[in-house]
Design a protein around this motif. Structure first.
Motif, PDB file in Angstrom:
ATOM      1  N   LEU A   1       8.983  -4.624  -4.442  1.00 32.69           N
ATOM      2  CA  LEU A   1       8.236  -5.394  -3.446  1.00 32.69           C
ATOM      3  C   LEU A   1       7.175  -6.261  -4.110  1.00 32.69           C
ATOM      4  CD1 LEU A   1       7.682  -2.733  -0.638  1.00 32.69           C
ATOM      5  CD2 LEU A   1       9.019  -4.825  -0.432  1.00 32.69           C
ATOM      6  N   ILE A   2       6.487  -5.704  -5.070  1.00 27.53           N
ATOM      7  CA  ILE A   2       5.409  -6.425  -5.751  1.00 27.53           C
ATOM      8  C   ILE A   2       5.949  -7.664  -6.466  1.00 27.53           C
ATOM      9  CG2 ILE A   2       3.772  -6.280  -7.680  1.00 27.53           C
ATOM     10  CD1 ILE A   2       3.390  -3.293  -6.845  1.00 27.53           C
ATOM     11  N   ALA A   3       7.146  -7.568  -7.009  1.00 23.46           N
ATOM     12  CA  ALA A   3       7.723  -8.678  -7.770  1.00 23.46           C
ATOM     13  C   ALA A   3       7.817  -9.954  -6.944  1.00 23.46           C
ATOM     14  CB  ALA A   3       9.095  -8.284  -8.316  1.00 23.46           C
ATOM     15  N   GLY A   4       7.951  -9.817  -5.624  1.00 27.02           N
ATOM     16  CA  GLY A   4       8.052 -10.991  -4.768  1.00 27.02           C
ATOM     17  C   GLY A   4       6.827 -11.225  -3.915  1.00 27.02           C
ATOM     18  N   ALA A   5       5.704 -10.602  -4.286  1.00 23.94           N
ATOM     19  CA  ALA A   5       4.508 -10.652  -3.439  1.00 23.94           C
ATOM     20  C   ALA A   5       3.478 -11.638  -3.952  1.00 23.94           C
ATOM     21  CB  ALA A   5       3.885  -9.266  -3.349  1.00 23.94           C
ATOM     22  N   ASP A   6       2.618 -12.069  -3.032  1.00 23.43           N
ATOM     23  CA  ASP A   6       1.479 -12.917  -3.371  1.00 23.43           C
ATOM     24  C   ASP A   6       0.166 -12.152  -3.321  1.00 23.43           C
ATOM     25  OD1 ASP A   6       2.790 -15.709  -3.392  1.00 23.43           O
ATOM     26  OD2 ASP A   6       3.452 -14.856  -1.484  1.00 23.43           O
ATOM     27  N   VAL A   7       0.090 -11.180  -2.410  1.00 19.42           N
ATOM     28  CA  VAL A   7      -1.152 -10.432  -2.187  1.00 19.42           C
ATOM     29  C   VAL A   7      -0.821  -8.943  -2.131  1.00 19.42           C
ATOM     30  CG1 VAL A   7      -3.113 -10.061  -0.624  1.00 19.42           C
ATOM     31  CG2 VAL A   7      -2.143 -12.364  -0.894  1.00 19.42           C
ATOM     32  N   PHE A   8      -1.696  -8.146  -2.718  1.00 20.47           N
ATOM     33  CA  PHE A   8      -1.560  -6.687  -2.708  1.00 20.47           C
ATOM     34  C   PHE A   8      -2.875  -6.115  -2.205  1.00 20.47           C
ATOM     35  CE2 PHE A   8      -1.770  -2.449  -4.561  1.00 20.47           C
ATOM     36  CZ  PHE A   8      -0.461  -1.983  -4.522  1.00 20.47           C
ATOM     37  N   VAL A   9      -2.829  -5.302  -1.146  1.00 19.36           N
ATOM     38  CA  VAL A   9      -4.035  -4.749  -0.528  1.00 19.36           C
ATOM     39  C   VAL A   9      -3.950  -3.227  -0.527  1.00 19.36           C
ATOM     40  CG1 VAL A   9      -5.454  -4.635   1.567  1.00 19.36           C
ATOM     41  CG2 VAL A   9      -4.271  -6.770   0.967  1.00 19.36           C
ATOM     42  N   GLU A  10      -5.012  -2.579  -0.993  1.00 20.84           N
ATOM     43  CA  GLU A  10      -5.060  -1.117  -0.947  1.00 20.84           C
ATOM     44  C   GLU A  10      -6.459  -0.672  -0.535  1.00 20.84           C
ATOM     45  OE1 GLU A  10      -6.680   1.208  -2.991  1.00 20.84           O
ATOM     46  OE2 GLU A  10      -7.525  -0.111  -4.527  1.00 20.84           O
ATOM     47  N   GLY A  11      -6.525   0.487   0.130  1.00 21.74           N
ATOM     48  CA  GLY A  11      -7.798   0.980   0.637  1.00 21.74           C
ATOM     49  C   GLY A  11      -8.072   2.417   0.267  1.00 21.74           C
ATOM     50  N   PHE A  12      -7.563   2.857  -0.881  1.00 25.24           N
ATOM     51  CA  PHE A  12      -7.772   4.231  -1.319  1.00 25.24           C
ATOM     52  C   PHE A  12      -9.111   4.383  -2.043  1.00 25.24           C
ATOM     53  CE2 PHE A  12      -3.117   3.805  -1.164  1.00 25.24           C
ATOM     54  CZ  PHE A  12      -2.814   4.879  -0.334  1.00 25.24           C
ATOM     55  N   ARG A  13      -9.513   5.622  -2.284  1.00 27.38           N
ATOM     56  CA  ARG A  13     -10.706   5.855  -3.092  1.00 27.38           C
ATOM     57  C   ARG A  13     -10.460   5.353  -4.511  1.00 27.38           C
ATOM     58  NH1 ARG A  13     -13.749  11.628  -2.301  1.00 27.38           N
ATOM     59  NH2 ARG A  13     -13.135  12.052  -0.149  1.00 27.38           N
ATOM     60  N   PRO A  14     -11.519   4.915  -5.187  1.00 23.80           N
ATOM     61  CA  PRO A  14     -11.357   4.456  -6.563  1.00 23.80           C
ATOM     62  C   PRO A  14     -10.651   5.503  -7.431  1.00 23.80           C
ATOM     63  CG  PRO A  14     -13.525   3.874  -5.766  1.00 23.80           C
ATOM     64  CD  PRO A  14     -12.904   4.740  -4.707  1.00 23.80           C
ATOM     65  N   GLY A  15      -9.704   5.033  -8.215  1.00 26.01           N
ATOM     66  CA  GLY A  15      -8.975   5.915  -9.124  1.00 26.01           C
ATOM     67  C   GLY A  15      -7.605   6.317  -8.631  1.00 26.01           C
ATOM     68  N   VAL A  16      -7.399   6.284  -7.323  1.00 26.78           N
ATOM     69  CA  VAL A  16      -6.119   6.729  -6.763  1.00 26.78           C
ATOM     70  C   VAL A  16      -4.979   5.822  -7.230  1.00 26.78           C
ATOM     71  CG1 VAL A  16      -4.790   7.025  -4.637  1.00 26.78           C
ATOM     72  CG2 VAL A  16      -7.132   7.887  -4.770  1.00 26.78           C
ATOM     73  N   MET A  17      -5.174   4.523  -7.150  1.00 26.49           N
ATOM     74  CA  MET A  17      -4.092   3.606  -7.519  1.00 26.49           C
ATOM     75  C   MET A  17      -3.757   3.701  -9.002  1.00 26.49           C
ATOM     76  SD  MET A  17      -3.198   2.520  -4.687  1.00 26.49           S
ATOM     77  CE  MET A  17      -1.906   1.429  -5.250  1.00 26.49           C
ATOM     78  N   GLN A  18      -4.744   3.968  -9.830  1.00 28.46           N
ATOM     79  CA  GLN A  18      -4.463   4.137 -11.255  1.00 28.46           C
ATOM     80  C   GLN A  18      -3.615   5.386 -11.487  1.00 28.46           C
ATOM     81  OE1 GLN A  18      -7.893   4.586 -13.824  1.00 28.46           O
ATOM     82  NE2 GLN A  18      -6.771   3.734 -15.558  1.00 28.46           N
ATOM     83  N   ARG A  19      -3.950   6.470 -10.765  1.00 24.84           N
ATOM     84  CA  ARG A  19      -3.162   7.704 -10.907  1.00 24.84           C
ATOM     85  C   ARG A  19      -1.727   7.493 -10.435  1.00 24.84           C
ATOM     86  NH1 ARG A  19      -7.960  10.031  -8.942  1.00 24.84           N
ATOM     87  NH2 ARG A  19      -7.052  10.436  -6.886  1.00 24.84           N
ATOM     88  N   LEU A  20      -1.533   6.649  -9.424  1.00 23.80           N
ATOM     89  CA  LEU A  20      -0.194   6.392  -8.913  1.00 23.80           C
ATOM     90  C   LEU A  20       0.570   5.392  -9.781  1.00 23.80           C
ATOM     91  CD1 LEU A  20      -0.945   6.134  -5.074  1.00 23.80           C
ATOM     92  CD2 LEU A  20       0.281   7.986  -6.238  1.00 23.80           C
ATOM     93  N   GLY A  21      -0.161   4.711 -10.672  1.00 17.05           N
ATOM     94  CA  GLY A  21       0.489   3.729 -11.535  1.00 17.05           C
ATOM     95  C   GLY A  21       0.538   2.331 -10.964  1.00 17.05           C
ATOM     96  N   PHE A  22      -0.367   2.040 -10.007  1.00 12.84           N
ATOM     97  CA  PHE A  22      -0.376   0.720  -9.373  1.00 12.84           C
ATOM     98  C   PHE A  22      -1.786   0.131  -9.310  1.00 12.84           C
ATOM     99  CE2 PHE A  22       3.548   2.632  -7.818  1.00 12.84           C
ATOM    100  CZ  PHE A  22       4.452   1.612  -8.064  1.00 12.84           C
ATOM    101  N   ASP A  23      -2.564   0.335 -10.354  1.00 12.07           N
ATOM    102  CA  ASP A  23      -3.848  -0.327 -10.443  1.00 12.07           C
ATOM    103  C   ASP A  23      -3.614  -1.808 -10.736  1.00 12.07           C
ATOM    104  OD1 ASP A  23      -2.908  -0.003 -12.997  1.00 12.07           O
ATOM    105  OD2 ASP A  23      -4.844   0.540 -13.864  1.00 12.07           O
ATOM    106  N   TYR A  24      -4.689  -2.577 -10.809  1.00  9.37           N
ATOM    107  CA  TYR A  24      -4.537  -4.023 -10.970  1.00  9.37           C
ATOM    108  C   TYR A  24      -3.760  -4.386 -12.234  1.00  9.37           C
ATOM    109  CZ  TYR A  24      -5.752  -8.950 -11.673  1.00  9.37           C
ATOM    110  OH  TYR A  24      -5.698 -10.309 -11.887  1.00  9.37           O
TER     111      TYR A  24
END
Length: 371
Positions: free
Chosen positions: A87-110
């Motif tokens: 999905l990200i490969a064809g995206a323009d914008v990525f929005v997340e609202g988790f606590r800091p650090g969660v996206m890095q643990r999931l492997g989808f930080d910036y």
């Protein structure tokens, strides 16, 4: 075709700030793909409910998620991660609202998302931002308002703070994030580069006190409601009880309004008090309290009808939504499939708007995620 047609937004947010950002983009034609866990956004189960597109939906959820499409992904699984990368490969914008650090643990930080889509506009929405002493502190709207100072002046006559009527920190973050995302997209058109946005509810709300907390901003004392011109210290910016135990509001401190009101009441002698500093208008406030208590709200509405004074009856939501102004402006819209929506505040002349369909939980088949 809306202003944002052709843009794809991947939305991992839930509840209010993130969905508010992305529904405003969906309302203008953006393709918003809502990534949900197996149980869905918890707002789906928030009462009350209404019938939208032939199905029962939360009114809250419907008004914050119309026009989006939903995909259910387990982001802790290899398959879920792979689908999100597609999905990200064809995206323009990525929005997340988790606590800091969660996206890095999931492997989808910036950094990880940028590696997939180098020009991505990535927006993180949190209570206090991605760094700092409060970054990991749990908080919803009211706690942010409390820590930002706003709750201290959201107080009753006895000085006790009360629960605010609007989730201002949530809403400020949604609006700020929208502005930042659109700025980043404009910048990308010029430079070809994406951006990372660290949008904090606290940071978004704080500028909203510039007109009320000037003394504190300048390094002085904190404002007190009873002596602040916009918080209860001014007679012409005040709420008054009527004879039928309802309320009316005076909402304009300009001297012309005071002159028109006091002239009509035969008390021009009190006009100097309307010019006095906030906190020194007690005699005028007392007079107006006694005056407004003598008639019903409806009687005051009739009395003010031909007078140039910033006056308004205090309506409940049923009265407000049923008022002619809402119908004249088309602010409540019923979708083709039923269900009532608050129309977007951003509408463009010459363009029609209709609410998009409700996203059924997991309606997108994983086979089309790379489309």
């Amino acid at each position: 075709m809306g202003k944002l047609s052709g843009f794809r937004v991947i939305d991992l947010s839930q509840f209010l700030p993130g969905p508010m950002l992305t529904v405003m983009m969906a309302d203008q034609g953006a393709e918003v793909i809502k990534v949900e866990p197996a149980g869905g956004d918890p707002a789906r189960e928030q009462a009350p409910f209404d019938t939208y597109d032939g199905a029962r939906h939360s009114v809250w959820f419907a008004n914050l998620n119309r026009g989006k499409r939903s995909v259910v992904l387990d982001l802790k699984s290899d398959d879920g991660k792979a689908a999100l990368r597609d999905l990200i490969a064809g995206a323009d914008v990525f929005v997340e609202g988790f606590r800091p650090g969660v996206m890095q643990r999931l492997g989808f930080d910036y950094a990880a998302v940028k590696a997939i889509r180098p020009d991505i506009v990535y927006c993180s929405i949190s209570a206090f931002g991605q760094d700092g002493a409060l970054a990991h502190h749990p908080a919803h709207d009211m706690a942010v308002q409390a820590l930002a100072g706003f709750l201290s002046v959201n107080d009753g006559a006895d000085g006790t703070p009360v629960v605010p009527g609007a989730p201002s920190a949530d809403l400020a973050a949604g609006l700020t994030a929208l502005s930042a995302v659109l700025m980043a997209l404009v910048g990308r058109e010029r430079s070809g580069e994406g951006a990372y946005i660290d949008c904090a509810m606290f940071d978004s709300l704080l500028p909203w006190c510039a007109h009320t907390a000037g003394s504190a901003i300048a390094g002085g004392e904190s404002p007190q409601s009873a002596s602040q011109r916009s918080l209860g210290g001014a007679a012409l910016y005040q709420i008054y009880r009527t004879a039928d135990n309802a309320h009316v509001a005076l909402g304009g401190r300009e001297l012309k309004f005071a002159r028109n009101l006091l002239g009509a009441l035969g008390r021009e002698d009190l006009l100097p008090l309307a010019e006095a500093p906030a906190g020194e208008q007690g005699e005028l406030i007392a007079f107006l309290r006694e005056t407004f208590a003598a008639k019903t709200r409806a009687e005051w509405e009739a009395w003010f009808a031909d007078k140039d004074v910033a006056f308004a009856p205090v309506l409940d939501f049923r009265e407000a939504l049923d008022a002619p102004h809402v119908a004249e402006r088309g602010l409540i819209v019923t979708g083709d499939g039923g269900g009532r929506h608050i129309a977007p505040a951003i509408r463009f002349a010459g363009e029609d708007w209709a609410p998009g369909p409700m996203p059924g939980l997991g309606e997108i088949d994983l086979g089309e995620t790379g489309a």
